[in-house]
Design an enzyme around this catalytic site. Structure first.
Site, mmCIF file in Angstrom:
data_model
loop_
_atom_site.group_PDB
_atom_site.id
_atom_site.type_symbol
_atom_site.label_atom_id
_atom_site.label_comp_id
_atom_site.label_asym_id
_atom_site.label_seq_id
_atom_site.Cartn_x
_atom_site.Cartn_y
_atom_site.Cartn_z
ATOM 1 N N LYS A 83 100.405 116.632 -35.994
ATOM 2 C CA LYS A 83 99.665 116.090 -35.047
ATOM 3 C C LYS A 83 98.740 114.791 -35.308
ATOM 4 O O LYS A 83 98.665 114.304 -36.321
ATOM 5 C CB LYS A 83 98.446 116.715 -34.870
ATOM 6 C CG LYS A 83 98.105 117.528 -33.882
ATOM 7 C CD LYS A 83 98.605 118.452 -32.963
ATOM 8 C CE LYS A 83 98.186 119.171 -32.088
ATOM 9 N NZ LYS A 83 99.611 119.948 -30.724
ATOM 10 N N THR B 259 101.845 122.643 -35.231
ATOM 11 C CA THR B 259 101.057 121.621 -35.089
ATOM 12 C C THR B 259 99.050 121.794 -34.155
ATOM 13 O O THR B 259 98.540 121.182 -35.030
ATOM 14 C CB THR B 259 101.591 120.535 -34.275
ATOM 15 O OG1 THR B 259 101.404 120.542 -32.786
ATOM 16 C CG2 THR B 259 103.467 120.220 -34.857
ATOM 17 N N PHE C 47 71.036 116.981 -20.687
ATOM 18 C CA PHE C 47 71.212 116.665 -18.630
ATOM 19 C C PHE C 47 71.689 118.198 -18.324
ATOM 20 O O PHE C 47 71.908 119.043 -18.477
ATOM 21 C CB PHE C 47 73.109 115.798 -18.437
ATOM 22 C CG PHE C 47 73.661 115.940 -16.951
ATOM 23 C CD1 PHE C 47 72.504 115.298 -15.994
ATOM 24 C CD2 PHE C 47 74.275 117.022 -16.399
ATOM 25 C CE1 PHE C 47 72.667 114.589 -14.809
ATOM 26 C CE2 PHE C 47 74.448 116.152 -14.951
ATOM 27 C CZ PHE C 47 74.079 115.640 -14.191
ATOM 28 N N ARG D 105 72.801 116.783 -26.796
ATOM 29 C CA ARG D 105 74.220 115.604 -26.840
ATOM 30 C C ARG D 105 74.526 114.275 -27.156
ATOM 31 O O ARG D 105 73.484 114.069 -27.848
ATOM 32 C CB ARG D 105 74.361 116.136 -25.085
ATOM 33 C CG ARG D 105 74.073 115.281 -24.692
ATOM 34 C CD ARG D 105 74.756 115.010 -22.705
ATOM 35 N NE ARG D 105 73.482 114.059 -22.536
ATOM 36 C CZ ARG D 105 74.346 113.788 -21.190
ATOM 37 N NH1 ARG D 105 75.046 114.055 -20.261
ATOM 38 N NH2 ARG D 105 73.882 112.787 -20.239
ATOM 39 N N GLN E 99 72.371 108.431 -15.225
ATOM 40 C CA GLN E 99 71.246 107.736 -14.217
ATOM 41 C C GLN E 99 70.257 107.570 -14.950
ATOM 42 O O GLN E 99 70.134 105.716 -14.314
ATOM 43 C CB GLN E 99 71.272 108.720 -13.109
ATOM 44 C CG GLN E 99 73.244 109.393 -12.431
ATOM 45 C CD GLN E 99 73.040 110.255 -13.418
ATOM 46 O OE1 GLN E 99 73.232 110.507 -14.048
ATOM 47 N NE2 GLN E 99 73.874 110.615 -12.247
ATOM 48 N N ASN F 41 80.211 107.774 -18.522
ATOM 49 C CA ASN F 41 79.440 108.847 -19.234
ATOM 50 C C ASN F 41 80.999 109.397 -20.495
ATOM 51 O O ASN F 41 81.596 110.223 -19.717
ATOM 52 C CB ASN F 41 78.873 110.013 -18.957
ATOM 53 C CG ASN F 41 78.331 110.764 -19.677
ATOM 54 O OD1 ASN F 41 78.076 110.711 -20.538
ATOM 55 N ND2 ASN F 41 78.181 111.517 -19.038
ATOM 56 N N HIS G 235 82.081 110.926 -22.826
ATOM 57 C CA HIS G 235 81.882 112.531 -23.045
ATOM 58 C C HIS G 235 82.512 112.761 -24.341
ATOM 59 O O HIS G 235 83.450 112.641 -25.389
ATOM 60 C CB HIS G 235 82.564 113.395 -22.173
ATOM 61 C CG HIS G 235 82.233 113.439 -20.899
ATOM 62 N ND1 HIS G 235 81.169 113.009 -20.162
ATOM 63 C CD2 HIS G 235 83.128 112.963 -19.971
ATOM 64 C CE1 HIS G 235 81.026 113.332 -18.996
ATOM 65 N NE2 HIS G 235 82.356 112.978 -18.356
HETATM 66 O O1 LIG Z 1 73.698 111.714 -17.584
HETATM 67 C C1 LIG Z 1 75.035 112.490 -16.436
HETATM 68 N N1 LIG Z 1 74.839 112.541 -15.334
HETATM 69 C C2 LIG Z 1 75.892 113.209 -14.624
HETATM 70 O O2 LIG Z 1 76.093 112.888 -13.275
HETATM 71 C C3 LIG Z 1 76.473 113.692 -15.334
HETATM 72 N N2 LIG Z 1 77.394 114.405 -15.246
HETATM 73 C C4 LIG Z 1 78.109 115.524 -16.047
HETATM 74 O O3 LIG Z 1 79.336 116.521 -15.535
HETATM 75 N N3 LIG Z 1 77.259 115.207 -17.262
HETATM 76 C C5 LIG Z 1 76.534 114.378 -16.849
HETATM 77 N N4 LIG Z 1 75.418 113.828 -17.743
#
Ligand SMILES: O=c1[nH]c(=O)c2[nH]c(=O)[nH]c2[nH]1
Length: 294
Positions: free
Chosen positions: A11, A56, A158, A175, A223, A249, A251
């Site tokens: 992998k 894998t 969030f 997170r 935000q 963002n 993830h």
């Molecule tokens: O800080 C965040 N703002 C979002 O608008 C958002 N949307 C999301 O899925 N995760 C997050 N995290």
């Protein structure tokens, strides 16, 4: 008749984020791991008999299991050795393994010589400018910062967003928050030194994002953090008229695979670039008037 001269499988580019939270300072690594195993599974190629094949997908899972099992911080070389040995020792048909790891050069953020307890930065970001000169209008000077990657391993959540038939995202108060800051700001008057103003803006953006080196600062959303970063710039630098910030963002998805022994405990993550959230806003002074493209 063809002869199968050589065969391997594995992998590639398995992304792993690992946080160690022992002690007051977090340790964090981000790796891209590739595994290739040499094994006697010629019959899979030649006669569709898969009975000796380590899938894998299982190889990928093993990377996360081993990352979980590493209870204290280690180098990628040490991790690669233990991973490579695992395949060779576990499966009689495996004769060799090749492990390649690329580490993202995240480094702990330093404020005034103090190491931030859970803030990490990648590179320095680039300084750019955009200047508009017209015959009958004042010259517009805008400066910017791009490619400043920052990450904090805690103090982010969030909650309280719309929940409807389309919502799967759980509400969280813990997170990883990771982004690559892009910012453009425009001057209403000439600063004493553009380079110094750039350095000040960058420092403010970093300081607001990370908060104090020991406790940090809680971010309830990208935000809100973005807004506070821009607001602080306008408060501190009166020569700046407006600022735009764009912060994807990026993830870090919790890795939770209880069936193979990986129960997520804010330790093992799948880092992603795409898709990413897109969060952007422009802030101007309340009495701001001049036309600008922001
Ligand atoms: O800080 C965040 N703002 C979002 O608008 C958002 N949307 C999301 O899925 N995760 C997050 N995290």
């Amino acid at each position: 008749m063809a002869e199968l001269a050589q065969q391997r499988h594995g992998k590639a580019k398995v992304r792993v984020g690992r946080v160690w939270r022992e002690g007051e300072r977090h340790a964090f690594v981000e790796w891209k791991v590739s595994v290739l195993i040499s094994s006697s599974c010629e019959s899979s190629f030649i006669s569709a008999d898969n009975s000796a094949v380590v899938a894998t997908d299982s190889i990928k899972n093993t990377i996360y299991v081993k990352a979980k099992e590493c209870s204290s911080v280690l180098s990628m070389e040490e991790f690669a050795i233990l991973l490579g040995e695992h395949f060779v020792k576990t499966y009689p048909q495996v004769t060799g393994s090749e492990i390649t790891i690329i580490e993202k050069p995240w480094e702990p953020y330093r404020i005034n010589g103090k190491i931030h307890h859970h803030g990490f930065k990648l590179g320095k970001g680039s300084h750019f400018c955009e200047i508009q000169v017209s015959k009958n209008k004042p010259t517009v000077v805008c400066s910017g910062l791009e490619g400043l990657s920052v990450l904090k391993t805690t103090q982010s959540g969030f909650e309280g967003f719309v929940r409807d038939n389309y919502t799967l995202l759980p509400e969280v108060r813990e997170r990883i928050l990771a982004t690559e800051v892009l910012s453009v700001w425009c001057y209403k008057s000439k600063p004493s030194c553009y380079n110094k103003a750039f350095e000040t803006v960058k420092q403010i953006l970093l300081d607001v994002f990370f908060g104090p080196p020991d406790a940090g600062v809680y971010s309830p959303s990208v935000q809100n953090t973005l807004y506070l970063m821009g607001e602080r710039v306008l408060q501190r630098l009166p020569e700046i008229e407006s600022i735009k910030l764009s912060m994807p963002n990026l993830h870090f998805i919790p890795v939770n695979m209880p069936k193979v022994g990986v129960e997520f405990n804010h330790d093992v993550y799948l880092p992603t670039d795409e898709p990413h959230g897109t969060i952007e806003a422009s802030l101007t002074r309340k009495n701001w008037s001049r036309h600008s493209k922001l």
